[in-house]
Scaffold this motif. Sequence first.
Motif, mmCIF file in Angstrom:
data_model
loop_
_atom_site.group_PDB
_atom_site.id
_atom_site.type_symbol
_atom_site.label_atom_id
_atom_site.label_comp_id
_atom_site.label_asym_id
_atom_site.label_seq_id
_atom_site.Cartn_x
_atom_site.Cartn_y
_atom_site.Cartn_z
ATOM 1 N N ILE A 96 73.452 -22.350 56.740
ATOM 2 C CA ILE A 96 73.261 -21.982 55.335
ATOM 3 C C ILE A 96 72.233 -20.856 55.290
ATOM 4 O O ILE A 96 71.158 -20.969 55.888
ATOM 5 C CB ILE A 96 72.698 -23.172 54.505
ATOM 6 N N GLY A 97 72.558 -19.793 54.569
ATOM 7 C CA GLY A 97 71.642 -18.644 54.518
ATOM 8 C C GLY A 97 71.801 -17.736 55.722
ATOM 9 O O GLY A 97 70.851 -17.055 56.132
ATOM 10 N N ALA A 98 73.009 -17.709 56.266
ATOM 11 C CA ALA A 98 73.255 -16.994 57.525
ATOM 12 C C ALA A 98 73.082 -15.488 57.404
ATOM 13 O O ALA A 98 72.946 -14.795 58.414
ATOM 14 C CB ALA A 98 74.660 -17.317 58.040
ATOM 15 N N GLY A 132 70.594 -14.055 55.721
ATOM 16 C CA GLY A 132 69.190 -13.734 55.483
ATOM 17 C C GLY A 132 68.468 -13.323 56.758
ATOM 18 O O GLY A 132 69.076 -13.271 57.826
ATOM 19 N N LYS A 133 67.175 -13.042 56.623
ATOM 20 C CA LYS A 133 66.390 -12.602 57.795
ATOM 21 C C LYS A 133 66.446 -13.661 58.894
ATOM 22 O O LYS A 133 66.838 -13.384 60.021
ATOM 23 C CB LYS A 133 64.934 -12.386 57.375
ATOM 24 N N ALA A 134 66.011 -14.866 58.553
ATOM 25 C CA ALA A 134 66.014 -15.937 59.558
ATOM 26 C C ALA A 134 67.443 -16.292 59.946
ATOM 27 O O ALA A 134 67.751 -16.445 61.131
ATOM 28 C CB ALA A 134 65.287 -17.163 59.015
ATOM 29 N N CYS A 175 78.559 -20.906 48.764
ATOM 30 C CA CYS A 175 78.031 -22.128 48.157
ATOM 31 C C CYS A 175 76.577 -21.921 47.780
ATOM 32 O O CYS A 175 75.789 -21.430 48.589
ATOM 33 C CB CYS A 175 78.155 -23.289 49.151
ATOM 34 N N ASP A 176 76.236 -22.299 46.561
ATOM 35 C CA ASP A 176 74.837 -22.371 46.151
ATOM 36 C C ASP A 176 74.416 -23.817 46.357
ATOM 37 O O ASP A 176 74.876 -24.709 45.634
ATOM 38 C CB ASP A 176 74.713 -21.971 44.677
ATOM 39 N N ILE A 177 73.570 -24.052 47.341
ATOM 40 C CA ILE A 177 73.262 -25.443 47.704
ATOM 41 C C ILE A 177 72.367 -26.133 46.678
ATOM 42 O O ILE A 177 72.063 -27.313 46.823
ATOM 43 C CB ILE A 177 72.665 -25.573 49.136
ATOM 44 N N SER A 213 55.384 -19.530 60.979
ATOM 45 C CA SER A 213 54.407 -18.646 60.343
ATOM 46 C C SER A 213 55.194 -17.494 59.703
ATOM 47 O O SER A 213 56.427 -17.456 59.746
ATOM 48 C CB SER A 213 53.441 -18.111 61.408
ATOM 49 N N VAL A 214 54.488 -16.554 59.106
ATOM 50 C CA VAL A 214 55.170 -15.368 58.565
ATOM 51 C C VAL A 214 55.941 -14.679 59.696
ATOM 52 O O VAL A 214 55.463 -14.600 60.833
ATOM 53 C CB VAL A 214 54.143 -14.417 57.901
ATOM 54 N N PHE A 215 57.180 -14.248 59.396
ATOM 55 C CA PHE A 215 57.965 -13.553 60.419
ATOM 56 C C PHE A 215 57.330 -12.179 60.694
ATOM 57 O O PHE A 215 56.927 -11.478 59.750
ATOM 58 C CB PHE A 215 59.415 -13.311 59.956
ATOM 59 N N THR A 216 57.301 -11.788 61.943
ATOM 60 C CA THR A 216 56.822 -10.450 62.296
ATOM 61 C C THR A 216 57.596 -9.404 61.493
ATOM 62 O O THR A 216 57.019 -8.441 60.979
ATOM 63 C CB THR A 216 57.022 -10.201 63.807
HETATM 64 N N1 LIG Z 1 60.078 -14.529 55.497
HETATM 65 C C1 LIG Z 1 59.099 -15.180 56.151
HETATM 66 O O1 LIG Z 1 58.159 -14.592 56.722
HETATM 67 C C2 LIG Z 1 59.160 -16.690 56.225
HETATM 68 C C3 LIG Z 1 58.225 -17.375 56.991
HETATM 69 C C4 LIG Z 1 58.279 -18.764 57.077
HETATM 70 C C5 LIG Z 1 59.295 -19.451 56.400
HETATM 71 N N2 LIG Z 1 60.200 -18.749 55.644
HETATM 72 C C6 LIG Z 1 61.260 -19.498 54.965
HETATM 73 O O2 LIG Z 1 62.466 -19.211 55.623
HETATM 74 C C7 LIG Z 1 63.552 -19.301 54.702
HETATM 75 C C8 LIG Z 1 64.406 -18.035 54.830
HETATM 76 O O3 LIG Z 1 63.578 -16.919 54.605
HETATM 77 P P1 LIG Z 1 64.161 -15.446 54.772
HETATM 78 O O4 LIG Z 1 62.999 -14.522 54.707
HETATM 79 O O5 LIG Z 1 65.098 -15.400 55.944
HETATM 80 O O6 LIG Z 1 64.980 -15.333 53.400
HETATM 81 P P2 LIG Z 1 66.105 -14.275 52.982
HETATM 82 O O7 LIG Z 1 66.126 -13.090 53.882
HETATM 83 O O8 LIG Z 1 65.956 -14.091 51.521
HETATM 84 O O9 LIG Z 1 67.464 -15.072 53.256
HETATM 85 C C9 LIG Z 1 67.813 -16.236 52.578
HETATM 86 C C10 LIG Z 1 69.316 -16.436 52.735
HETATM 87 O O10 LIG Z 1 69.674 -17.675 52.138
HETATM 88 C C11 LIG Z 1 70.719 -17.483 51.193
HETATM 89 N N3 LIG Z 1 70.407 -18.408 50.089
HETATM 90 C C12 LIG Z 1 69.311 -18.417 49.300
HETATM 91 N N4 LIG Z 1 69.369 -19.412 48.407
HETATM 92 C C13 LIG Z 1 70.541 -20.057 48.654
HETATM 93 C C14 LIG Z 1 71.187 -21.152 48.036
HETATM 94 N N5 LIG Z 1 70.654 -21.783 47.000
HETATM 95 N N6 LIG Z 1 72.380 -21.553 48.523
HETATM 96 C C15 LIG Z 1 72.943 -20.915 49.581
HETATM 97 N N7 LIG Z 1 72.379 -19.861 50.197
HETATM 98 C C16 LIG Z 1 71.201 -19.430 49.727
HETATM 99 C C17 LIG Z 1 70.658 -16.006 50.807
HETATM 100 O O11 LIG Z 1 71.910 -15.413 50.579
HETATM 101 P P3 LIG Z 1 72.550 -15.298 49.131
HETATM 102 O O12 LIG Z 1 71.502 -14.690 48.245
HETATM 103 O O13 LIG Z 1 73.789 -14.535 49.280
HETATM 104 O O14 LIG Z 1 72.835 -16.726 48.819
HETATM 105 C C18 LIG Z 1 70.143 -15.356 52.095
HETATM 106 O O15 LIG Z 1 71.208 -15.079 52.969
HETATM 107 C C19 LIG Z 1 62.919 -19.510 53.314
HETATM 108 O O16 LIG Z 1 62.962 -20.878 52.992
HETATM 109 C C20 LIG Z 1 61.482 -19.075 53.514
HETATM 110 O O17 LIG Z 1 60.597 -19.756 52.648
HETATM 111 C C21 LIG Z 1 60.167 -17.401 55.559
#
Ligand SMILES: NC(=O)c1ccc[n+]([C@@H]2O[C@H](COP(=O)([O-])OP(=O)(O)OC[C@H]3O[C@@H](n4cnc5c(N)ncnc54)[C@H](OP(=O)(O)O)[C@@H]3O)[C@@H](O)[C@H]2O)c1
Length: 196
Positions: free
Chosen positions: A3-5, A7-9, A36-38, A152-155
Amino acid sequence: MIIGAAGKAGRAVHRHLAGRGHEIITVGRSSGDIRCDITDPAQLDQLWAQAGRVDAVVCAAGEVPYATIDELSSEDYQAAFTQKVLAQINLVRTGLGHVAERGSFTLISGIPSRDPVVSAAAAAMANGAIEAFARTAAVEIAPRRINVVSPSVFTESLDDYADFFPGFVPVPLAEVARGFQKAVEGAATGQVITLP
Ligand SMILES: NC(=O)c1ccc[n+]([C@@H]2O[C@H](COP(=O)([O-])OP(=O)(O)OC[C@H]3O[C@@H](n4cnc5c(N)ncnc54)[C@H](OP(=O)(O)O)[C@@H]3O)[C@@H](O)[C@H]2O)c1
Protein backbone atom coordinates in the motif's frame (compact mmCIF):
# COMPACT_ATOMS: atom_id res chain seq x y z
CA MET A 1 0.86 -6.36 -1.54
CA ILE A 2 2.30 -2.87 -1.00
CA ILE A 3 0.00 0.00 0.00
CA GLY A 4 1.48 3.35 -1.00
CA ALA A 5 3.78 1.72 -3.52
CA ALA A 6 4.16 4.95 -5.54
CA GLY A 7 5.39 7.00 -2.58
CA LYS A 8 8.96 7.67 -1.46
CA ALA A 9 9.15 4.73 0.93
CA GLY A 10 6.81 2.57 -1.15
CA ARG A 11 8.90 2.90 -4.31
CA ALA A 12 12.06 1.88 -2.45
CA VAL A 13 10.33 -1.09 -0.82
CA HIS A 14 8.79 -2.14 -4.14
CA ARG A 15 12.15 -2.01 -5.93
CA HIS A 16 13.92 -3.94 -3.17
CA LEU A 17 11.30 -6.67 -2.70
CA ALA A 18 10.81 -7.10 -6.45
CA GLY A 19 14.59 -7.55 -6.69
CA ARG A 20 14.27 -10.32 -4.08
CA GLY A 21 11.87 -12.16 -6.39
CA HIS A 22 8.59 -11.32 -4.69
CA GLU A 23 5.52 -11.04 -6.90
CA ILE A 24 3.99 -7.69 -5.94
CA ILE A 25 0.54 -6.10 -6.11
CA THR A 26 0.80 -2.31 -5.87
CA VAL A 27 -1.95 -0.25 -4.23
CA GLY A 28 -2.57 3.49 -3.96
CA ARG A 29 -5.35 6.04 -4.11
CA SER A 30 -4.33 7.38 -7.51
CA SER A 31 -2.01 4.71 -8.95
CA GLY A 32 -1.14 1.03 -8.71
CA ASP A 33 -2.51 -2.34 -9.77
CA ILE A 34 -5.44 -1.73 -7.43
CA ARG A 35 -6.83 1.71 -6.48
CA CYS A 36 -7.90 1.93 -2.86
CA ASP A 37 -8.11 4.60 -0.19
CA ILE A 38 -7.43 2.55 2.92
CA THR A 39 -9.24 5.11 5.10
CA ASP A 40 -12.50 3.97 3.45
CA PRO A 41 -13.81 0.62 4.79
CA ALA A 42 -15.92 0.02 1.65
CA GLN A 43 -12.83 0.44 -0.55
CA LEU A 44 -10.91 -1.95 1.73
CA ASP A 45 -13.56 -4.63 1.12
CA GLN A 46 -13.16 -4.07 -2.64
CA LEU A 47 -9.38 -4.23 -2.28
CA TRP A 48 -9.51 -7.71 -0.74
CA ALA A 49 -12.08 -8.88 -3.27
CA GLN A 50 -9.68 -7.88 -6.07
CA ALA A 51 -6.40 -8.91 -4.42
CA GLY A 52 -7.46 -12.40 -3.35
CA ARG A 53 -5.08 -14.24 -1.03
CA VAL A 54 -1.64 -12.74 -0.41
CA ASP A 55 1.42 -13.81 1.60
CA ALA A 56 2.39 -10.42 2.97
CA VAL A 57 0.89 -6.96 3.31
CA VAL A 58 3.17 -3.95 3.54
CA CYS A 59 1.86 -0.47 4.30
CA ALA A 60 3.98 2.56 3.41
CA ALA A 61 1.12 5.09 3.54
CA GLY A 62 -0.32 7.36 6.20
CA GLU A 63 -0.37 11.13 6.18
CA VAL A 64 -0.01 13.18 9.36
CA PRO A 65 -0.08 16.98 9.78
CA TYR A 66 3.05 18.66 11.14
CA ALA A 67 2.41 21.84 13.21
CA THR A 68 3.09 23.12 16.72
CA ILE A 69 0.82 22.21 19.62
CA ASP A 70 -0.53 25.79 19.48
CA GLU A 71 -1.50 25.31 15.85
CA LEU A 72 -2.74 21.70 15.81
CA SER A 73 -6.53 21.56 15.99
CA SER A 74 -8.71 18.74 17.22
CA GLU A 75 -9.44 17.99 13.54
CA ASP A 76 -5.69 17.69 12.87
CA TYR A 77 -5.32 14.99 15.53
CA GLN A 78 -8.45 13.31 14.20
CA ALA A 79 -6.99 13.38 10.68
CA ALA A 80 -3.70 11.88 11.88
CA PHE A 81 -5.61 9.16 13.68
CA THR A 82 -7.89 8.43 10.71
CA GLN A 83 -5.17 8.42 8.06
CA LYS A 84 -2.31 6.71 9.85
CA VAL A 85 -3.77 4.69 12.72
CA LEU A 86 -7.31 3.63 11.88
CA ALA A 87 -6.48 3.08 8.20
CA GLN A 88 -3.64 0.68 9.06
CA ILE A 89 -5.68 -1.06 11.78
CA ASN A 90 -8.57 -1.54 9.35
CA LEU A 91 -6.14 -2.89 6.76
CA VAL A 92 -5.12 -5.59 9.24
CA ARG A 93 -8.62 -6.16 10.59
CA THR A 94 -10.20 -6.65 7.16
CA GLY A 95 -7.17 -8.48 5.78
CA LEU A 96 -6.87 -11.27 8.33
CA GLY A 97 -8.89 -13.75 6.29
CA HIS A 98 -6.98 -12.90 3.11
CA VAL A 99 -3.40 -13.29 4.32
CA ALA A 100 -1.74 -16.71 4.31
CA GLU A 101 -1.74 -18.56 7.63
CA ARG A 102 1.99 -17.91 8.09
CA GLY A 103 1.87 -14.57 6.29
CA SER A 104 2.57 -11.12 7.68
CA PHE A 105 1.53 -7.52 7.98
CA THR A 106 4.17 -4.77 8.10
CA LEU A 107 2.97 -1.30 9.06
CA ILE A 108 4.77 2.04 9.19
CA SER A 109 5.24 4.51 12.06
CA GLY A 110 8.19 6.92 12.47
CA ILE A 111 10.72 8.33 14.90
CA PRO A 112 8.48 10.94 16.66
CA SER A 113 6.93 8.18 18.83
CA ARG A 114 10.27 7.57 20.56
CA ASP A 115 12.16 10.86 20.19
CA PRO A 116 10.58 14.30 20.71
CA VAL A 117 10.29 16.33 17.51
CA VAL A 118 8.92 19.90 17.56
CA SER A 119 5.71 20.13 15.49
CA ALA A 120 5.28 16.35 15.48
CA ALA A 121 2.78 15.82 18.31
CA ALA A 122 0.11 14.42 15.98
CA ALA A 123 2.68 12.16 14.30
CA ALA A 124 3.97 11.00 17.69
CA MET A 125 0.44 10.14 18.80
CA ALA A 126 -0.30 8.21 15.60
CA ASN A 127 3.03 6.37 15.51
CA GLY A 128 2.78 5.36 19.16
CA ALA A 129 -0.75 4.10 18.65
CA ILE A 130 0.14 1.93 15.68
CA GLU A 131 3.12 0.42 17.54
CA ALA A 132 0.95 -0.34 20.59
CA PHE A 133 -1.67 -1.94 18.34
CA ALA A 134 0.89 -4.18 16.64
CA ARG A 135 2.36 -5.46 19.92
CA THR A 136 -1.04 -6.70 21.05
CA ALA A 137 -2.28 -7.81 17.63
CA ALA A 138 0.81 -10.03 17.25
CA VAL A 139 -0.38 -12.17 20.15
CA GLU A 140 -3.86 -12.60 18.72
CA ILE A 141 -3.13 -13.15 15.02
CA ALA A 142 -0.37 -15.76 15.35
CA PRO A 143 0.85 -17.68 13.43
CA ARG A 144 0.38 -14.68 11.14
CA ARG A 145 2.94 -12.02 12.05
CA ILE A 146 2.73 -8.24 12.39
CA ASN A 147 5.56 -5.71 12.76
CA VAL A 148 6.06 -1.97 12.41
CA VAL A 149 8.93 -0.22 10.64
CA SER A 150 9.79 3.04 12.43
CA PRO A 151 12.26 5.12 10.41
CA SER A 152 13.98 8.38 11.22
CA VAL A 153 13.59 11.10 8.59
CA PHE A 154 14.51 9.68 5.17
CA THR A 155 17.79 11.00 3.77
CA GLU A 156 15.86 11.61 0.57
CA SER A 157 13.27 13.75 2.44
CA LEU A 158 15.77 16.11 4.07
CA ASP A 159 15.05 18.85 1.52
CA ASP A 160 11.50 19.04 2.94
CA TYR A 161 11.96 18.05 6.58
CA ALA A 162 15.54 18.82 7.69
CA ASP A 163 14.42 21.78 9.83
CA PHE A 164 12.14 19.52 11.88
CA PHE A 165 14.97 17.06 12.65
CA PRO A 166 18.04 19.05 13.78
CA GLY A 167 20.96 16.71 14.44
CA PHE A 168 18.89 13.58 13.82
CA VAL A 169 20.60 10.78 11.92
CA PRO A 170 18.60 10.32 8.69
CA VAL A 171 17.99 6.91 7.14
CA PRO A 172 18.50 6.21 3.44
CA LEU A 173 15.48 4.68 1.72
CA ALA A 174 17.56 1.62 0.80
CA GLU A 175 17.80 0.85 4.54
CA VAL A 176 14.10 1.48 5.04
CA ALA A 177 13.49 -1.09 2.31
CA ARG A 178 15.74 -3.59 4.10
CA GLY A 179 13.72 -3.02 7.29
CA PHE A 180 10.59 -4.04 5.41
CA GLN A 181 12.44 -7.05 3.97
CA LYS A 182 13.39 -8.11 7.50
CA ALA A 183 9.75 -7.90 8.57
CA VAL A 184 8.42 -9.76 5.53
CA GLU A 185 11.04 -12.49 5.20
CA GLY A 186 12.14 -12.83 8.84
CA ALA A 187 10.65 -14.45 11.91
CA ALA A 188 9.86 -11.47 14.15
CA THR A 189 6.39 -10.53 15.29
CA GLY A 190 5.10 -7.73 17.50
CA GLN A 191 8.35 -5.84 16.89
CA VAL A 192 9.06 -2.20 16.12
CA ILE A 193 11.98 -2.15 13.69
CA THR A 194 13.69 1.18 14.40
CA LEU A 195 15.89 2.74 11.70
CA PRO A 196 18.66 3.64 11.94
N1 LIG B 1 9.26 11.04 4.65
C1 LIG B 1 9.96 10.73 5.76
O1 LIG B 1 11.08 11.21 6.01
C2 LIG B 1 9.37 9.73 6.73
C3 LIG B 1 10.12 9.31 7.82
C4 LIG B 1 9.59 8.38 8.71
C5 LIG B 1 8.30 7.86 8.47
N2 LIG B 1 7.58 8.31 7.39
C6 LIG B 1 6.25 7.73 7.17
O2 LIG B 1 6.33 6.91 6.04
C7 LIG B 1 5.07 6.87 5.38
C8 LIG B 1 5.30 7.15 3.88
O3 LIG B 1 5.97 8.38 3.76
P1 LIG B 1 6.44 8.89 2.32
O4 LIG B 1 7.30 10.08 2.56
O5 LIG B 1 6.95 7.73 1.51
O6 LIG B 1 5.03 9.39 1.75
P2 LIG B 1 4.62 9.73 0.24
O7 LIG B 1 5.80 9.90 -0.64
O8 LIG B 1 3.61 10.82 0.34
O9 LIG B 1 3.88 8.40 -0.24
C9 LIG B 1 2.70 7.93 0.34
C10 LIG B 1 2.06 6.96 -0.64
O10 LIG B 1 0.91 6.39 -0.02
C11 LIG B 1 -0.23 6.56 -0.85
N3 LIG B 1 -1.34 6.83 0.09
C12 LIG B 1 -1.46 7.85 0.96
N4 LIG B 1 -2.60 7.76 1.66
C13 LIG B 1 -3.21 6.63 1.21
C14 LIG B 1 -4.45 6.02 1.52
N5 LIG B 1 -5.28 6.53 2.42
N6 LIG B 1 -4.78 4.88 0.88
C15 LIG B 1 -3.94 4.34 -0.05
N7 LIG B 1 -2.76 4.89 -0.39
C16 LIG B 1 -2.41 6.03 0.22
C17 LIG B 1 0.10 7.74 -1.77
O11 LIG B 1 -0.41 7.62 -3.07
P3 LIG B 1 -1.80 8.25 -3.51
O12 LIG B 1 -1.76 9.69 -3.08
O13 LIG B 1 -1.94 8.01 -4.94
O14 LIG B 1 -2.76 7.43 -2.73
C18 LIG B 1 1.62 7.60 -1.93
O15 LIG B 1 1.93 6.71 -2.96
C19 LIG B 1 4.18 7.91 6.09
O16 LIG B 1 3.35 7.25 7.00
C20 LIG B 1 5.18 8.77 6.84
O17 LIG B 1 4.63 9.33 8.01
C21 LIG B 1 8.09 9.20 6.52
